[in-house]
Design an enzyme around this catalytic site. Structure first.
Site, PDB file in Angstrom:
ATOM      1  N   ARG A   1       0.843  -1.201   0.000  1.00  0.00           N
ATOM      2  CA  ARG A   1       0.000   0.000   0.000  1.00  0.00           C
ATOM      3  C   ARG A   1       0.865   1.233   0.000  1.00  0.00           C
ATOM      4  O   ARG A   1       1.712   1.388   0.874  1.00  0.00           O
ATOM      5  CB  ARG A   1      -0.839   0.012   1.286  1.00  0.00           C
ATOM      6  CG  ARG A   1      -2.247  -0.249   1.057  1.00  0.00           C
ATOM      7  CD  ARG A   1      -3.137  -0.155   2.242  1.00  0.00           C
ATOM      8  NE  ARG A   1      -2.656   0.332   3.518  1.00  0.00           N
ATOM      9  CZ  ARG A   1      -3.467   0.701   4.491  1.00  0.00           C
ATOM     10  NH1 ARG A   1      -4.773   0.676   4.290  1.00  0.00           N
ATOM     11  NH2 ARG A   1      -3.010   1.096   5.636  1.00  0.00           N
TER      12      ARG A   1
ATOM     13  N   THR B   1      -1.172   7.543  -0.835  1.00  0.00           N
ATOM     14  CA  THR B   1      -2.468   7.391  -1.517  1.00  0.00           C
ATOM     15  C   THR B   1      -3.291   6.245  -0.944  1.00  0.00           C
ATOM     16  O   THR B   1      -4.495   6.161  -1.176  1.00  0.00           O
ATOM     17  CB  THR B   1      -2.248   7.108  -3.014  1.00  0.00           C
ATOM     18  OG1 THR B   1      -1.605   5.818  -3.132  1.00  0.00           O
ATOM     19  CG2 THR B   1      -1.379   8.174  -3.665  1.00  0.00           C
TER      20      THR B   1
ATOM     21  N   ASP C   1      -0.017  -2.895  12.286  1.00  0.00           N
ATOM     22  CA  ASP C   1       0.507  -3.286  10.976  1.00  0.00           C
ATOM     23  C   ASP C   1       0.850  -4.775  11.003  1.00  0.00           C
ATOM     24  O   ASP C   1       1.821  -5.193  11.650  1.00  0.00           O
ATOM     25  CB  ASP C   1       1.754  -2.452  10.637  1.00  0.00           C
ATOM     26  CG  ASP C   1       2.206  -2.681   9.209  1.00  0.00           C
ATOM     27  OD1 ASP C   1       2.431  -3.866   8.835  1.00  0.00           O
ATOM     28  OD2 ASP C   1       2.330  -1.699   8.462  1.00  0.00           O
TER      29      ASP C   1
ATOM     30  N   ASP D   1       4.449  -5.834   9.776  1.00  0.00           N
ATOM     31  CA  ASP D   1       5.501  -5.457  10.730  1.00  0.00           C
ATOM     32  C   ASP D   1       5.463  -6.340  11.974  1.00  0.00           C
ATOM     33  O   ASP D   1       6.498  -6.752  12.497  1.00  0.00           O
ATOM     34  CB  ASP D   1       5.350  -3.986  11.137  1.00  0.00           C
ATOM     35  CG  ASP D   1       5.867  -3.055  10.056  1.00  0.00           C
ATOM     36  OD1 ASP D   1       6.616  -3.522   9.176  1.00  0.00           O
ATOM     37  OD2 ASP D   1       5.518  -1.855  10.099  1.00  0.00           O
TER      38      ASP D   1
HETATM   39  C1  PRP Z   1      -1.233  -4.487   4.482  1.00  0.00           C
HETATM   40  C2  PRP Z   1      -2.060  -5.761   4.573  1.00  0.00           C
HETATM   41  C3  PRP Z   1      -2.819  -5.720   3.269  1.00  0.00           C
HETATM   42  C4  PRP Z   1      -3.065  -4.249   3.075  1.00  0.00           C
HETATM   43  C5  PRP Z   1      -4.487  -3.949   3.451  1.00  0.00           C
HETATM   44  O1  PRP Z   1      -0.128  -4.704   3.696  1.00  0.00           O
HETATM   45  O2  PRP Z   1      -1.294  -6.916   4.744  1.00  0.00           O
HETATM   46  O3  PRP Z   1      -2.131  -6.272   2.176  1.00  0.00           O
HETATM   47  O4  PRP Z   1      -2.147  -3.554   3.938  1.00  0.00           O
HETATM   48  O5  PRP Z   1      -4.791  -2.637   3.213  1.00  0.00           O
HETATM   49  P1  PRP Z   1      -5.885  -2.187   2.133  1.00  0.00           P
HETATM   50  O6  PRP Z   1      -7.079  -3.052   2.340  1.00  0.00           O
HETATM   51  O7  PRP Z   1      -6.133  -0.759   2.494  1.00  0.00           O
HETATM   52  O8  PRP Z   1      -5.297  -2.345   0.757  1.00  0.00           O
HETATM   53  P2  PRP Z   1       0.961  -3.573   3.406  1.00  0.00           P
HETATM   54  O9  PRP Z   1       0.536  -2.759   2.223  1.00  0.00           O
HETATM   55  O10 PRP Z   1       1.249  -2.826   4.661  1.00  0.00           O
HETATM   56  O11 PRP Z   1       2.206  -4.393   2.913  1.00  0.00           O
HETATM   57  P3  PRP Z   1       3.143  -5.411   3.700  1.00  0.00           P
HETATM   58  O12 PRP Z   1       2.340  -6.670   3.929  1.00  0.00           O
HETATM   59  O13 PRP Z   1       4.254  -5.638   2.740  1.00  0.00           O
HETATM   60  O14 PRP Z   1       3.560  -4.777   4.987  1.00  0.00           O
HETATM   61  N1  URA Z   2      -2.732  -2.984   6.954  1.00  0.00           N
HETATM   62  C1  URA Z   2      -2.378  -3.421   8.187  1.00  0.00           C
HETATM   63  O1  URA Z   2      -1.416  -4.186   8.352  1.00  0.00           O
HETATM   64  N2  URA Z   2      -3.128  -3.016   9.241  1.00  0.00           N
HETATM   65  C2  URA Z   2      -4.177  -2.212   9.096  1.00  0.00           C
HETATM   66  O2  URA Z   2      -4.826  -1.872  10.107  1.00  0.00           O
HETATM   67  C3  URA Z   2      -4.510  -1.756   7.812  1.00  0.00           C
HETATM   68  C4  URA Z   2      -3.774  -2.162   6.757  1.00  0.00           C
END
Ligand code: PRP
Ligand code: URA
Length: 275
Positions: free
Chosen positions: A170, A174, A266, A269
């Site tokens: 994400r 944006t 998150d 993380d």
């Molecule tokens: C997080 C989560 C989803 C996304 C959800 O991933 O694991 O993939 O955000 O958010 P959305 O519904 O608003 O799209 P992130 O983009 O943080 O990536 P990561 O798993 O690499 O940390």
């Molecule tokens: N992605 C995450 O990991 N946590 C949230 O709460 C939203 C998006």
């Protein structure tokens, strides 16, 4: 009101419908519409739309969204483990184990409608007729990174499942998904897909992942997450109404940074210890 279980939970959270409401719902089923059309009083705004358990302390919403594309997995073990996940004190090692276990429990529910073929086996004593999961080959598709945490638990239930990968993150400003990797088995049209991601927040990542999967030929697709926000369930339902969402919890809302409230933070993380 299309889901009796949702009706049940709404009634059970309503002070004027104590636990006897269970029998009522079972008895009248979908005709619970009678109740929802009742005059709305201030107290009705205390209806709780999410919650696997009645002793939840999360605050109530003022409305009760009905999502026909959402199946909440309310098993007590799932609810218990999700609560541990939410706890900020839960360390990475335990967090990872919990995600793994919850994914396995949720897969039990999400696979409950797989069709069976009869088969004959020879026991030590005689021939017996049993069943095996028919034809369609299950494929798990974690959304990188956090979806990876859900793979092993489901593979313990369905060891023969294949695993594809979709790389998305994400954009912090944006909140829209940026895709960087896509690989699934070639015979996509023949397969049942479980797209895996612990978090369904704005829904941008889920919509993008499912769209990519459909472009590759995927037809039968389910989305498994641990915690969903109403915004994400709605957005995925609008874009892909054929995709059923399985979630362990439907939370209240998103904050201004797109994080789920109350949520668990998150997920990537916390899973990989990168914070
Ligand atoms: C997080 C989560 C989803 C996304 C959800 O991933 O694991 O993939 O955000 O958010 P959305 O519904 O608003 O799209 P992130 O983009 O943080 O990536 P990561 O798993 O690499 O940390
Ligand atoms: N992605 C995450 O990991 N946590 C949230 O709460 C939203 C998006």
């Amino acid at each position: 009101m299309e889901d009796d279980r949702q009706a049940l939970f709404i009634l059970r959270h309503h002070r004027r419908f104590p636990s006897a409401s269970h029998a009522l719902v079972e008895q009248i089923g979908k005709r619970i519409l009678i109740f929802t059309s009742a005059t709305r009083e201030p107290m009705d705004d205390r209806l709780v739309f999410f919650h696997g358990r009645e002793d939840s302390s999360f605050s109530a919403m003022t409305t009760t969204p009905v999502f026909t594309n959402l199946t909440l997995v309310r098993h007590p073990l799932v609810q218990h483990k999700i609560t541990l996940l939410r706890d900020r004190r839960t360390p990475t090692k335990i967090f990872k184990e919990l995600v793994d276990e919850i994914a396995m429990l949720m897969a039990y529910e999400a696979t409950s409608e797989l069709s069976l073929d009869p088969v004959t086996v020879q026991t030590p004593l005689e021939q017996a007729t049993g069943f095996q999961v028919s034809g369609k080959k299950l494929t798990l598709v974690p959304i990188l990174r956090a979806g990876l945490g859900m793979v092993e638990g489901i593979l313990r239930l369905v060891p023969s499942a294949r695993v594809g990968h979709i790389g998305l993150y994400r954009d912090h400003d944006t909140l829209e998904p940026v895709d960087y990797y896509f690989k699934v088995p070639g015979d996509a049209a023949e397969r049942d897909f479980f797209v895996l991601d612990p978090m369904l927040a704005t829904g941008g990542s889920a919509v993008s992942a499912v769209s990519s999967l459909k472009r590759a030929g995927g037809v039968r697709i389910r989305f498994l997450c641990l915690v969903a926000a109403p915004e994400g369930v709605r957005r995925l339902g609008n874009a892909h109404p054929d995709v059923q969402v399985y979630a362990g919890a439907l939370d209240r809302e998103l904050n201004s940074q797109g994080y789920i409230l109350p949520g668990l933070g998150d997920a990537g993380d916390r899973l990989f210890g990168t914070r």
